[in-house]
Design a protein around this motif. Structure first.
Motif, PDB file in Angstrom:
ATOM      1  N   UNK A 181      23.898  10.604  32.453  1.00 41.95           N
ATOM      2  CA  UNK A 181      25.278  10.835  32.874  1.00 41.95           C
ATOM      3  C   UNK A 181      26.037   9.519  32.844  1.00 41.95           C
ATOM      4  N   UNK A 182      27.151   9.498  32.083  1.00 41.99           N
ATOM      5  CA  UNK A 182      27.978   8.280  32.018  1.00 41.99           C
ATOM      6  C   UNK A 182      29.444   8.676  32.106  1.00 41.99           C
ATOM      7  N   UNK A 183      30.186   7.954  32.892  1.00 42.13           N
ATOM      8  CA  UNK A 183      31.629   8.181  32.984  1.00 42.13           C
ATOM      9  C   UNK A 183      32.325   6.868  33.272  1.00 42.13           C
ATOM     10  N   UNK A 184      33.589   6.781  32.799  1.00 35.98           N
ATOM     11  CA  UNK A 184      34.393   5.599  33.082  1.00 35.98           C
ATOM     12  C   UNK A 184      35.848   5.995  33.211  1.00 35.98           C
ATOM     13  N   UNK A 185      36.581   5.227  33.997  1.00 37.38           N
ATOM     14  CA  UNK A 185      38.005   5.442  34.220  1.00 37.38           C
ATOM     15  C   UNK A 185      38.739   4.136  33.999  1.00 37.38           C
ATOM     16  N   UNK A 186      39.717   4.165  33.104  1.00 36.03           N
ATOM     17  CA  UNK A 186      40.504   2.962  32.789  1.00 36.03           C
ATOM     18  C   UNK A 186      39.610   1.774  32.459  1.00 36.03           C
ATOM     19  N   UNK A 187      38.539   2.028  31.725  1.00 35.23           N
ATOM     20  CA  UNK A 187      37.653   0.956  31.277  1.00 35.23           C
ATOM     21  C   UNK A 187      36.587   0.544  32.254  1.00 35.23           C
ATOM     22  N   UNK A 188      36.612   1.065  33.466  1.00 36.70           N
ATOM     23  CA  UNK A 188      35.617   0.716  34.468  1.00 36.70           C
ATOM     24  C   UNK A 188      34.605   1.848  34.627  1.00 36.70           C
ATOM     25  N   UNK A 189      33.341   1.511  34.627  1.00 37.15           N
ATOM     26  CA  UNK A 189      32.293   2.515  34.758  1.00 37.15           C
ATOM     27  C   UNK A 189      32.289   3.116  36.155  1.00 37.15           C
ATOM     28  N   UNK A 190      32.215   4.444  36.208  1.00 35.99           N
ATOM     29  CA  UNK A 190      32.100   5.150  37.478  1.00 35.99           C
ATOM     30  C   UNK A 190      30.692   5.679  37.703  1.00 35.99           C
ATOM     31  N   UNK A 191      29.966   5.918  36.606  1.00 34.75           N
ATOM     32  CA  UNK A 191      28.632   6.489  36.722  1.00 34.75           C
ATOM     33  C   UNK A 191      27.770   6.060  35.546  1.00 34.75           C
ATOM     34  N   UNK A 192      26.583   5.595  35.834  1.00 35.80           N
ATOM     35  CA  UNK A 192      25.591   5.234  34.822  1.00 35.80           C
ATOM     36  C   UNK A 192      24.233   5.662  35.360  1.00 35.80           C
ATOM     37  N   UNK A 193      23.924   6.929  35.239  1.00 30.78           N
ATOM     38  CA  UNK A 193      22.708   7.486  35.814  1.00 30.78           C
ATOM     39  C   UNK A 193      21.767   8.014  34.746  1.00 30.78           C
ATOM     40  N   UNK A 194      20.486   7.818  34.950  1.00 31.20           N
ATOM     41  CA  UNK A 194      19.442   8.370  34.093  1.00 31.20           C
ATOM     42  C   UNK A 194      18.408   9.064  34.980  1.00 31.20           C
TER      43      UNK A 194
END
Length: 290
Positions: free
Chosen positions: A110-123
């Motif tokens: 799971x990966x998500x980012x908002x305005x260039x900043x990472x919100x989630x980096x899960x494995x």
């Protein structure tokens, strides 16, 4: 241990451009699309709840296609304008069966980012291996790992914002091994038990880590009263230096008619390390088609 594409043909593409795109725009503005998506989510969750009670492992040693098999999925969305967002989810399930040895591996990213900043980096990863000596006796290996790539970032946003590094779990791993035995293996009733020793590893955002040994035991019971009614009772016990934990999931499935099915479950979670040691949860899942 811590608490815890689609490829379309030309016809389909023309249909998608000619109708679905318009519907999506209108549905988004009026809110109907969100409601329809939520209804589908509810239906999927309920159906999963009903089907999990009759997993193939309950009935003897399941026979799988020899060699490798599995599936993979990918979901991506991106937006720009007032807010720039990207969301990526990748999931894969891999099975390998060779004679009496069956292995399963599952991975989710799971990966998500908002305005260039990472919100989630899960494995998330889970492994299960079973070796069947005969119809009754088997050995198992269980492994699980979770990685949070933002746990050591002091400027992390989202759920980690404001949480001290020392309280963020960066790596959460567990592996357990042991024997299992099928006490009863009939069409109307199955019961298997397994027990073993496990090792857990926790690494926190401040690079502190903890290793703990625990003893695990599980029971899986199934009884069918008739072709329309059956019950299940699944119990897991974990005892370690930190605490004794017990989880019990009791459920009864009813198939009233071909169109009407329901499951009533009662989940009990006990942890002696908590001030209030026992949590209970009543669940009702119902499917009705007409």
């Amino acid at each position: 241990m811590n608490e815890n594409i689609r490829i379309a043909g030309l016809t389909a593409l023309a249909l998608l451009i000619g109708t679905t795109a318009v519907h999506a725009q209108v549905g988004t503005l009026t809110g109907t699309r969100q409601i329809e998506d939520r209804i589908e989510d509810v239906e999927d969750d309920v159906q999963d709840d009903l089907e999990e009670a009759e997993d193939p492992y309950r009935f003897g040693n399941p026979e799988f296609r020899p060699g490798f098999s599995g599936s993979a999925s990918l979901g991506y969305s991106g937006t720009d304008g007032n807010t720039e967002e990207q969301n990526l989810t990748i999931g894969a399930r891999l099975r390998h069966a060779q004679g009496p040895f069956v292995q399963n591996l599952g991975v989710v990213l799971d990966y998500s980012e908002t305005d260039g900043d990472s919100d989630q980096e899960d494995i998330f990863m889970v492994y299960e291996g079973n070796y069947y000596f005969n119809e009754s006796f088997y050995a198992f290996v269980l492994g699980r790992a979770e990685f949070n790539g933002l746990a050591d970032d002091p400027d992390a946003s989202g759920e980690l914002a404001g949480v001290p590094l020392a309280d963020r779990v960066k790596t959460d791993g567990f592996i357990g091994i042991g024997p299992g035995y099928r006490v009863v293996n009939r069409q109307d009733m199955t019961w298997r038990v397994q027990a073993g020793v496990g090792l857990s590893y926790l690494e926190f955002g401040d690079d502190r880590d903890e290793t703990e040994t625990g003893y695990i035991a599980s029971s899986r019971f199934y009884y069918r009263f008739n072709e329309n009614v059956f019950l299940t009772n699944d119990t897991d016990v974990l005892n370690s230096d930190e605490a004794l934990r017990v989880n019990n999931d009791f459920g009864v499935n009813f198939k009233m008619t071909d169109a009407f099915s329901t499951r009533v479950s009662y989940l009990t979670d006990y942890n002696e390390a908590r001030e209030i040691r026992t949590d209970n949860k009543l669940g009702v899942s119902l499917v009705y088609g007409f």
